[in-house]
Enzyme design. Sequence first.
Site, PDB file in Angstrom:
ATOM      1  N   LYS A  54     -18.904  -5.519  25.616  1.00  0.00           N
ATOM      2  CA  LYS A  54     -19.935  -6.408  26.170  1.00  0.00           C
ATOM      3  C   LYS A  54     -19.284  -7.682  26.728  1.00  0.00           C
ATOM      4  CE  LYS A  54     -20.674  -8.272  21.531  1.00  0.00           C
ATOM      5  NZ  LYS A  54     -21.489  -8.174  20.309  1.00  0.00           N
ATOM      6  N   ARG A 151     -32.010 -10.763  13.467  1.00  0.00           N
ATOM      7  CA  ARG A 151     -31.795 -10.910  14.906  1.00  0.00           C
ATOM      8  C   ARG A 151     -32.531  -9.778  15.620  1.00  0.00           C
ATOM      9  NH1 ARG A 151     -25.780 -11.324  17.616  1.00  0.00           N
ATOM     10  NH2 ARG A 151     -25.654  -9.218  16.770  1.00  0.00           N
ATOM     11  N   TYR A 273     -10.429 -40.413  30.319  1.00  0.00           N
ATOM     12  CA  TYR A 273     -11.769 -41.018  30.236  1.00  0.00           C
ATOM     13  C   TYR A 273     -12.018 -41.678  28.893  1.00  0.00           C
ATOM     14  CZ  TYR A 273     -13.414 -38.499  34.401  1.00  0.00           C
ATOM     15  OH  TYR A 273     -13.610 -38.027  35.666  1.00  0.00           O
ATOM     16  N   MET A 332     -12.725 -32.150  33.627  1.00  0.00           N
ATOM     17  CA  MET A 332     -13.265 -30.914  34.197  1.00  0.00           C
ATOM     18  C   MET A 332     -12.171 -29.964  34.674  1.00  0.00           C
ATOM     19  SD  MET A 332     -15.887 -30.312  37.374  1.00  0.00           S
ATOM     20  CE  MET A 332     -17.223 -31.280  36.692  1.00  0.00           C
TER      21      MET A 332
HETATM   22  C1  PLP Z   1     -20.724  -7.869  19.248  1.00  0.00           C
HETATM   23  C2  PLP Z   1     -21.126  -6.799  18.307  1.00  0.00           C
HETATM   24  C3  PLP Z   1     -20.165  -5.965  17.732  1.00  0.00           C
HETATM   25  C4  PLP Z   1     -18.679  -6.237  17.832  1.00  0.00           C
HETATM   26  O1  PLP Z   1     -18.396  -7.329  16.986  1.00  0.00           O
HETATM   27  P1  PLP Z   1     -16.911  -7.881  16.736  1.00  0.00           P
HETATM   28  O2  PLP Z   1     -17.092  -8.909  15.676  1.00  0.00           O
HETATM   29  O3  PLP Z   1     -16.484  -8.472  18.029  1.00  0.00           O
HETATM   30  O4  PLP Z   1     -16.078  -6.742  16.327  1.00  0.00           O
HETATM   31  C5  PLP Z   1     -20.612  -4.890  16.991  1.00  0.00           C
HETATM   32  N1  PLP Z   1     -21.925  -4.668  16.804  1.00  0.00           N
HETATM   33  C6  PLP Z   1     -22.883  -5.475  17.311  1.00  0.00           C
HETATM   34  C7  PLP Z   1     -24.309  -5.180  17.044  1.00  0.00           C
HETATM   35  C8  PLP Z   1     -22.517  -6.569  18.063  1.00  0.00           C
HETATM   36  O5  PLP Z   1     -23.453  -7.391  18.554  1.00  0.00           O
END
Ligand code: PLP
Length: 392
Positions: A54, A151, A273, A332
């Site tokens: 992802k 979640r 800054y 930046m």
């Molecule tokens: C992002 C995610 C993972 C992978 O998690 P890592 O900690 O990066 O290994 C696995 N399962 C779900 C549901 C996630 O959201």
Amino acid sequence: MPFEDDMPFDDDLLSEDAFEFSPLRLTVDLTAMADNWRDMKRRSGRARTAAVVKADAYGLGIEDAGQTFYRAGARDFFVATVAEGVTLRPYAPEARIFVLSGVWPGQEADILESDLVPVLASEEQLAHWMNVAAQAGDHPCALQVDTGFNRLGLSVDEAIGLADDPCRPASFSPVLVLSHLACGDTPASPMNKAQLQAFQTVASAYEGIDSSLSASAGIFLGPDYHFDLTRPGIALYGGAAVNDVPNPMRPVAKAEARIITIRSALSGNTVSYGATCLLNRNSRLAVASVGYADGYHRSLSGSGIALRDLPTSGGYGFINGYRVPIAGRVTMDLTIFDVTDVPEKAIRSGDYIELFGPNLPLDEAAKAAGTIGYELLTSLGLRYERRVLEAE
Ligand SMILES: *Cc1c(COP(=O)(O)O)cnc(C)c1O
């Protein structure tokens, strides 16, 4: 004039690899990435090992990462969104691609066309998908179950009720039930056992259907947590999955910023800054081409930025064997490093400072910014020139 000697300009340069001259560059090592997947596979024991890609493979490139894991043998992939799944499909042709945030009405065509598996995340998504399946015919889905994260997913009771529901439509055919650990990075947390037990009741209600509980961190919790499929993400990219233990993964990404100039400043001067960094000795300062627009977070600033309630001592770079602290605020496009302790001969303008990589662990840089490796990687931004080292 040294500038002319050091940086000749002729037509040859135009044909050179832009990487050699880029102010900001990122090297991604696909051999290390593949090794990390194989390492996760070994640690997953009898469970199958997926690859989580992802967010553009945690910022490192979903096409390269997808292809690398596929070649290494991965046949299960997780993405967050349908669009990511569509992007991944050509690089993982025979694989199962799970979409972690499920499906919205209107996305059915993409799901079916790219043969993605929605991970149903709520009662509404479940109801919607049952309708889709009734019309479009049997298409695999997965079921997310919330065991304490709060979640996504059905509650444990809802999930078990659904498993036992005699009226469950035949066209509803989950191929996977999954849940996610809240505290996998903290092995001693009682949350882990509690979620494990809750998930075991779900997995037994769905006997014959694959189950999955563990991301990278959960894999390290041992075989009880592996079920049928593990879902590593950060560990594949070299990040630390578990708190306060040495990270066994190979570093995958190296980020480097070029030094534009090295200047001298007298004791008593201030830097950047807000004039928050007061020099207490005559100093040499290297100004490098990276800033918060590149995901080099402002919270890395050497002084003067309160991080929540804590003052931070700031981040570091690494150059030619030396760790060099950030002086004053990250801006930046530019960051100033104090290179007074680096012998003059060991550093010059045009050199690259490593921001994280083999010499400066990702998670150390992240910690100095008050965050985690995940966030540094996924914030890299658009200005990095990238070089991909192909898998051997
Ligand atoms: C992002 C995610 C993972 C992978 O998690 P890592 O900690 O990066 O290994 C696995 N399962 C779900 C549901 C996630 O959201």
